[in-house]
Design an enzyme around this catalytic site. Structure first.
Site, PDB file in Angstrom:
ATOM      1  N   GLU A   1       0.982  22.797  23.119  1.00 32.95           N
ATOM      2  CA  GLU A   1       1.850  22.405  24.233  1.00 32.95           C
ATOM      3  C   GLU A   1       2.337  20.982  23.971  1.00 32.95           C
ATOM      4  O   GLU A   1       1.524  20.139  23.606  1.00 32.95           O
ATOM      5  CB  GLU A   1       1.106  22.451  25.565  1.00 32.95           C
ATOM      6  CG  GLU A   1       2.067  22.219  26.729  1.00 32.95           C
ATOM      7  CD  GLU A   1       1.391  22.311  28.112  1.00 32.95           C
ATOM      8  OE1 GLU A   1       0.161  22.454  28.177  1.00 32.95           O
ATOM      9  OE2 GLU A   1       2.117  22.212  29.098  1.00 32.95           O
TER      10      GLU A   1
ATOM     11  N   GLY B   1      -6.044  15.181  28.563  1.00 31.82           N
ATOM     12  CA  GLY B   1      -7.370  15.497  29.085  1.00 31.82           C
ATOM     13  C   GLY B   1      -7.932  16.779  28.488  1.00 31.82           C
ATOM     14  O   GLY B   1      -9.049  16.803  27.986  1.00 31.82           O
TER      15      GLY B   1
ATOM     16  N   GLU C   1      -5.178  24.351  28.196  1.00 29.00           N
ATOM     17  CA  GLU C   1      -5.559  25.672  28.724  1.00 29.00           C
ATOM     18  C   GLU C   1      -5.262  26.845  27.806  1.00 29.00           C
ATOM     19  O   GLU C   1      -5.064  27.967  28.298  1.00 29.00           O
ATOM     20  CB  GLU C   1      -4.823  25.879  30.053  1.00 29.00           C
ATOM     21  CG  GLU C   1      -3.298  26.102  29.946  1.00 29.00           C
ATOM     22  CD  GLU C   1      -2.456  24.852  30.139  1.00 29.00           C
ATOM     23  OE1 GLU C   1      -2.973  23.735  29.924  1.00 29.00           O
ATOM     24  OE2 GLU C   1      -1.266  24.985  30.496  1.00 29.00           O
TER      25      GLU C   1
ATOM     26  N   HIS D   1      -9.534  22.861  36.465  1.00 27.16           N
ATOM     27  CA  HIS D   1      -8.080  22.850  36.228  1.00 27.16           C
ATOM     28  C   HIS D   1      -7.696  23.791  35.080  1.00 27.16           C
ATOM     29  O   HIS D   1      -6.825  24.647  35.237  1.00 27.16           O
ATOM     30  CB  HIS D   1      -7.641  21.415  35.924  1.00 27.16           C
ATOM     31  CG  HIS D   1      -6.179  21.252  35.675  1.00 27.16           C
ATOM     32  ND1 HIS D   1      -5.309  20.854  36.665  1.00 27.16           N
ATOM     33  CD2 HIS D   1      -5.429  21.441  34.559  1.00 27.16           C
ATOM     34  CE1 HIS D   1      -4.075  20.804  36.160  1.00 27.16           C
ATOM     35  NE2 HIS D   1      -4.129  21.159  34.880  1.00 27.16           N
ATOM     36  N   GLU D   2      -8.342  23.619  33.941  1.00 25.50           N
ATOM     37  CA  GLU D   2      -7.957  24.435  32.779  1.00 25.50           C
ATOM     38  C   GLU D   2      -8.266  25.910  33.026  1.00 25.50           C
ATOM     39  O   GLU D   2      -7.497  26.788  32.662  1.00 25.50           O
ATOM     40  CB  GLU D   2      -8.650  23.947  31.506  1.00 25.50           C
ATOM     41  CG  GLU D   2      -8.425  22.469  31.171  1.00 25.50           C
ATOM     42  CD  GLU D   2      -6.989  22.006  31.231  1.00 25.50           C
ATOM     43  OE1 GLU D   2      -6.088  22.807  30.929  1.00 25.50           O
ATOM     44  OE2 GLU D   2      -6.761  20.835  31.609  1.00 25.50           O
TER      45      GLU D   2
ATOM     46  N   HIS E   1      -5.647  27.491  35.191  1.00 23.91           N
ATOM     47  CA  HIS E   1      -4.410  27.775  34.472  1.00 23.91           C
ATOM     48  C   HIS E   1      -4.373  29.214  33.933  1.00 23.91           C
ATOM     49  O   HIS E   1      -3.296  29.740  33.652  1.00 23.91           O
ATOM     50  CB  HIS E   1      -4.265  26.842  33.267  1.00 23.91           C
ATOM     51  CG  HIS E   1      -3.485  25.585  33.532  1.00 23.91           C
ATOM     52  ND1 HIS E   1      -2.295  25.577  34.208  1.00 23.91           N
ATOM     53  CD2 HIS E   1      -3.714  24.297  33.171  1.00 23.91           C
ATOM     54  CE1 HIS E   1      -1.818  24.331  34.260  1.00 23.91           C
ATOM     55  NE2 HIS E   1      -2.664  23.533  33.638  1.00 23.91           N
TER      56      HIS E   1
ATOM     57  N   GLU F   1       1.760  23.036  36.622  1.00 26.35           N
ATOM     58  CA  GLU F   1       0.902  21.855  36.748  1.00 26.35           C
ATOM     59  C   GLU F   1       0.679  21.425  38.197  1.00 26.35           C
ATOM     60  O   GLU F   1      -0.437  21.133  38.607  1.00 26.35           O
ATOM     61  CB  GLU F   1       1.451  20.700  35.908  1.00 26.35           C
ATOM     62  CG  GLU F   1       1.431  20.961  34.401  1.00 26.35           C
ATOM     63  CD  GLU F   1       0.059  21.348  33.843  1.00 26.35           C
ATOM     64  OE1 GLU F   1      -0.973  21.153  34.538  1.00 26.35           O
ATOM     65  OE2 GLU F   1       0.015  21.858  32.708  1.00 26.35           O
TER      66      GLU F   1
HETATM   67  N1  PHE Z   1      -1.451  21.471  29.962  1.00 27.30           N
HETATM   68  C1  PHE Z   1      -2.518  20.517  29.924  1.00 27.30           C
HETATM   69  C2  PHE Z   1      -3.101  20.484  31.333  1.00 27.30           C
HETATM   70  O1  PHE Z   1      -2.530  20.010  32.241  1.00 27.30           O
HETATM   71  C3  PHE Z   1      -2.127  19.143  29.574  1.00 27.30           C
HETATM   72  C4  PHE Z   1      -1.612  18.965  28.193  1.00 27.30           C
HETATM   73  C5  PHE Z   1      -0.263  18.842  27.959  1.00 27.30           C
HETATM   74  C6  PHE Z   1      -2.479  18.889  27.136  1.00 27.30           C
HETATM   75  C7  PHE Z   1       0.224  18.664  26.693  1.00 27.30           C
HETATM   76  C8  PHE Z   1      -2.005  18.692  25.879  1.00 27.30           C
HETATM   77  C9  PHE Z   1      -0.648  18.585  25.647  1.00 27.30           C
HETATM   78  O2  PHE Z   1      -4.082  21.013  31.600  1.00 27.30           O
HETATM   79 ZN    ZN Z   2      -2.571  21.468  33.662  1.00 30.50          ZN
END
Ligand code: PHE
Ligand code: ZN
Length: 894
Positions: free
Chosen positions: A125, A265, A268, A301-302, A305, A324
């Protein structure tokens, strides 16, 4: 004038469906650190929903193409450039086989396939998959993945990817392989692989439908003792999502893997979440209470997702908040429910969670929304999508989702969620689709609510009130408006729909039962008014005496309330409001007002003697001593707003004046209440072994706040004794790091000795060493030259720009934790910033851009600082390479 050399801007309204779809992909990896070979076999077809396009354009970055076959035949009708691979005149449906190579060992961007401590990890991502192989790297192209990993068995005994393990075995030449299949179609940004020497904590659980699931937390062997909290959090999250939203884990196995080098952080990836070690590893010796809380939140959180993001994903990156904002809202609710379940006073535990969330929103998101990076929750354009993983998309996005729940009620919100999944499971959709599901499930027209997605800037709600003694009515007029932001003056396109929760508190501190004109009987104590016009008046009847209004209870909308409270009214609300959030907010308003007045004074004269209104000190003292309040809440009320937040509230930010004012108030509160602080310190010890329960965490927070105040008081000898003893006896990191912070503040030999001890003790614990750097970088000792110290620490053998956690611990912590020193009038702070932004620019553009953002508010500062910051920005602009940093600097300079 647009810069002709600047990379092109992507616009939301330019979205078109993908010309091709990819149904399945088989990936084979020959994992080698220097050069990894990837074979990708894909089944493609023209998208009936898209305009006809003769050629196929695949994204690819930093790849070497080895071979290309179309339906099994070598294909030469193609071209390669920096953006990727174009294959000309392709049929309507075909198989494409690509062999390419990439170089993990030299990849310092931490995007795509890279190495960390000798293990392979991926980060895809938002657009990292194109650094692994050529692909339609966009979230609305969803494919089924089968992945074969091959690697040296001794070096990489563990081989992981998304979904289910279907085969594994040995190969010649000391190699082995594993084959994974993910039954769910997914966008490429959710692909992941991990290979290395890792061990796992395992649990088996039975979910709602009776299915057995395997849960694993993968780490390096020496960290296995730090995985239990993450595992507990995962199990709680799985049960919570079933109970609250009826959402069940859909895979046979769910894995979390910890990595030390990570830009964010956590991530997912389907069935294979990859986490920054900071958000996984915890034992009482190495992790603080906040670490424990953050781990629970991020694991939740993860995991959440998996439904909000993975099963239903985003059509394009402008819809990022669809996943998000919603997922942050879900993790906030999870943390609040967990805290409430473990607390004696559930409502208080919830309120403390809410306060923490809102504090971040007000400090970070409000500032972002008033600066050059201001953008709506659903942005209109971007140059580099990585720059839009922002507080606005995440935190304001979560508030937008929360407003649906406030407007529709918990049940209505749940019905909206159910309809959303019923309609869109397996699809890539937009924020509009979510709003539509909420509206239709509740038979409500939510057309006006769309403005929350398109409008940038923080709305202000100006409140006027009038009590009519003869008529016994109380009228409240709410007017919404915007203030122009610095370099992007804007106005509202149309009024927002703002849920505005209000209560009226009578002279005895009791809530009135609210009755609006036209209503037959008095109702509840808190009322959610729906402000849907530019200005609206609400008339409450049967109001016997003049009340004090409690406005925006529980922070029912992400707005700024303007109301002319007197100090006495704020003191009254701080003492009596039945809404704990607003009690805290009243205290913050009071203390912010006081600090800003002190800062203005500090710009002209020295702050000496007692300049404070005694009634304010008394009000805070009463909170401190009020045993009916939870320690966690008392700690929150007595914690002063940060210097950054305060500077933001000035017309011209003056970090030095803010620092003087805040230190002054700290000392005054420390001395005036020193007896209370000592009592609190003695009374709020947590006997027994360390436990991260809300109750114990609250006790430690309040006790350590007391220690911090005491170390700012006249009783420094007493504080030194307490800190020393606490440091030596601590059985947990919260107490040890708080004691170390106090010792550093008090300075001298004891500080040096404790720092040396801490380093030695935790030499092999990178996350603890991060704290060692951060505590030094954020110290508040007046006579300490922190820029010099930060430079010295940058030469410490344990410091490296290659590890984002370390960079954040030292450089970011210093700049945001010590603005007065960073904004030194001799420009030495800015010089440091220029050097480090440029050093990171080539190493890790994403991190560099985050550092670059710390100067984006330059126009807000006093003229002397502003000019120097401007120069620093120009210096970076002159030699920047990455489009990440360039976008930030370009926007700052507009
Ligand atoms: N999608 C991840 C989250 O919010 C954040 C993230 C974005 C991690 C881009 C890595 C790269 O849980
Ligand atoms: Zn997220």
């Amino acid at each position: 004038m647009p810069n002709p050399t600047s990379p092109s801007t992507i616009h939301r309204t330019d979205y078109t469906p993908p010309p091709f779809l990819i149904d399945t992909i088989e990936l084979e990896f020959e994992l080698e650190a220097e050069r990894t070979t990837v074979t990708s076999k894909m089944q493609l077809r023209r998208n009936p929903q898209a305009a006809y396009c003769p050629e196929l354009q695949l994204s690819g970055e930093a790849l070497q193409l080895i071979s290309l076959r179309l339906d099994g035949v070598a294909c030469t009708n193609r071209q390669i450039d920096e953006a990727g691979l174009t294959v000309y005149d392709v049929p309507d449906a075909f198989e494409l086989t690509i062999v390419n190579a990439c170089e993990p060992a030299s990849n310092t961007s931490l995007m795509g396939l890279y190495l960390s401590n000798g293990h392979f990890f991926t980060q895809c991502e938002a657009q990292g998959f194109r650094k692994i192989t050529y692909f339609l790297d966009r979230p609305d192209v969803m494919a089924r993945y089968t992945v074969i990993l091959r690697a040296n068995k001794a070096a990489y005994p563990i081989l992981l990817s998304n979904g289910n393990l279907i085969e594994a075995g040995d190969l010649p030449n000391g190699k082995h392989y594993a084959k994974w299949h993910d039954p769910f179609a997914k966008p490429s940004y959710l692909f992941a692989l991990v290979a290395g020497q890792l061990v796992a904590l395992e649990e088996r659980i039975i979910t709602h439908s009776g299915a057995q699931k395997l849960l694993q937390v993968w780490v390096e062997a020496h960290d296995l003792d730090k995985t239990h909290h993450a595992m507990d959090a995962l199990i709680h999250a799985i049960h919570w999502d079933e109970a609250r939203f009826g959402l069940e884990l859909d895979l046979e196995r769910f894995m979390i893997v910890a990595v030390s080098d990570f830009n964010m952080g956590a991530m997912e990836n389907k069935g294979l979440n990859i986490f920054n070690t900071k958000y996984v590893l915890a034992n009482p010796q190495t992790a603080t209470d906040s670490d424990y809380a953050n781990i629970e939140a991020v694991v939740g959180h993860e995991y959440f997702h998996n439904w909000t993001g993975n099963r239903v994903t985003c059509r394009d990156w402008f819809q990022l908040s669809l996943k998000e904002g919603l997922t942050v809202f879900r993790d906030q609710e999870f943390s609040a429910d967990m805290a409430a379940a473990g607390a004696v006073n559930a409502a208080a535990a919830r309120a403390s969670q809410r306060i923490e969330n809102v504090r971040i929103l007000q400090q970070v998101q409000f500032a972002e929304d008033a600066g050059p990076m201001a953008h709506p929750v659903r942005p209109e354009s971007y140059v580099e999508i990585n720059n839009f993983y922002t507080a606005t998309v995440y935190e304001k996005g979560a508030e937008v989702v929360r407003m649906y729940q406030t407007l529709l009620g918990r049940d209505g919100f749940r019905q909206g969620m159910d309809l959303y999944f019923q309609r869109h499971d397996g699809q890539a959709v937009s924020c509009d689709d979510f709003r539509q599901a909420m509206a239709e499930a509740n038979q409500r027209d939510l057309a006006q609510f769309e403005h929350w997605y398109s409008q940038l800037g923080t709305p202000y709600v100006l409140v006027r009130s009038q009590y009519d003694e003869a008529a016994r009515t109380y009228t409240v007029t709410l007017a919404q408006h915007y203030k122009p932001v610095l370099n992007a003056p804007y106005t509202a396109s149309a009024p927002l729909l703002i849920p505005f929760a209000i209560g009226l508190v009578d002279a005895n501190g009791q809530d009135l039962a609210l009755q609006l004109a036209g209503e037959g009987a008095p109702g509840t104590a808190t009322r959610v008014l729906e402000l849907n016009q530019a200005e609206q008046t609400f008339r409450f009847i049967n109001v016997q005496t003049q009340p004090v209004p409690s406005l925006l209870r529980d922070f029912s909308a992400p707005v700024i309330v303007e109301y002319d409270y007197t100090d006495d009214e704020l003191i009254f609300l701080l003492a009596h409001d039945s809404d704990p959030f607003n009690r805290w907010a009243a205290g913050q308003r009071l203390v912010t007002r006081t600090l800003l007045a002190l800062a203005r004074q500090a710009e002209r004269t020295q702050l000496t003697g007692n300049q404070l209104n005694q009634s304010i000190i008394d009000a805070f003292g009463r909170i401190l001593r009020d045993e009916t309040l939870t320690p966690a809440f008392r700690e929150q009320v007595l914690t002063l707003p940060t210097e950054i937040y305060l500077a933001e509230q000035m017309d011209q930010a003056d970090p030095a004046a803010v620092h003087t004012a805040r230190q002054y108030l700290r000392t005054q509160l420390a001395n005036a209440l020193s007896h209370d602080w000592s009592t609190i310190y003695a009374r709020h010890q947590t006997p027994g072994p360390y436990q991260p329960t809300p109750a114990d965490m609250g006790q430690r927070a309040l006790k350590n706040l007391a220690l911090s105040y005491l170390s700012n008081s006249k009783q420094s000898a007493h504080a030194l004794h307490l800190a020393q003893t606490q440091y030596d006896r601590a059985d947990n990191m919260s107490d040890r790091s708080a004691a170390l912070a106090a010792l550093i503040h008090l300075g001298g030999q004891p500080a040096q000795a404790a720092l040396a001890d801490f380093y030695q003790r935790f030499e092999n614990e990178p996350l603890a060493i991060d704290k060692w750097f951060a505590l030094q970088a954020t110290q508040q000792r007046a006579e300490m030259d922190l820029i010099k110290l930060v430079r010295t620490l940058m030469h410490h053998p344990a410091f490296t720009l290659k590890n984002p956690n370390r960079v954040r611990a030292l450089i970011f912590s210093f700049i945001s934790g010590n603005p007065a020193q960073f904004h030194a009038t001799n420009g030495s702070g800015y010089a440091l910033w220029v050097e480090q932004v440029l050093a990171l620019d080539t190493l890790n553009p994403q991190l560099a851009a985050r550092l670059a953002r710390l100067l984006e508010r330059w126009r807000k500062f006093t003229p002397a600082l502003r000019e120097q910051m401007h120069e620093a920005l120009e210096t970076v602009l002159a030699s920047v390479h990455s489009k990440d940093v360039r976008e930030i600097i370009d926007k700052a300079l507009i």
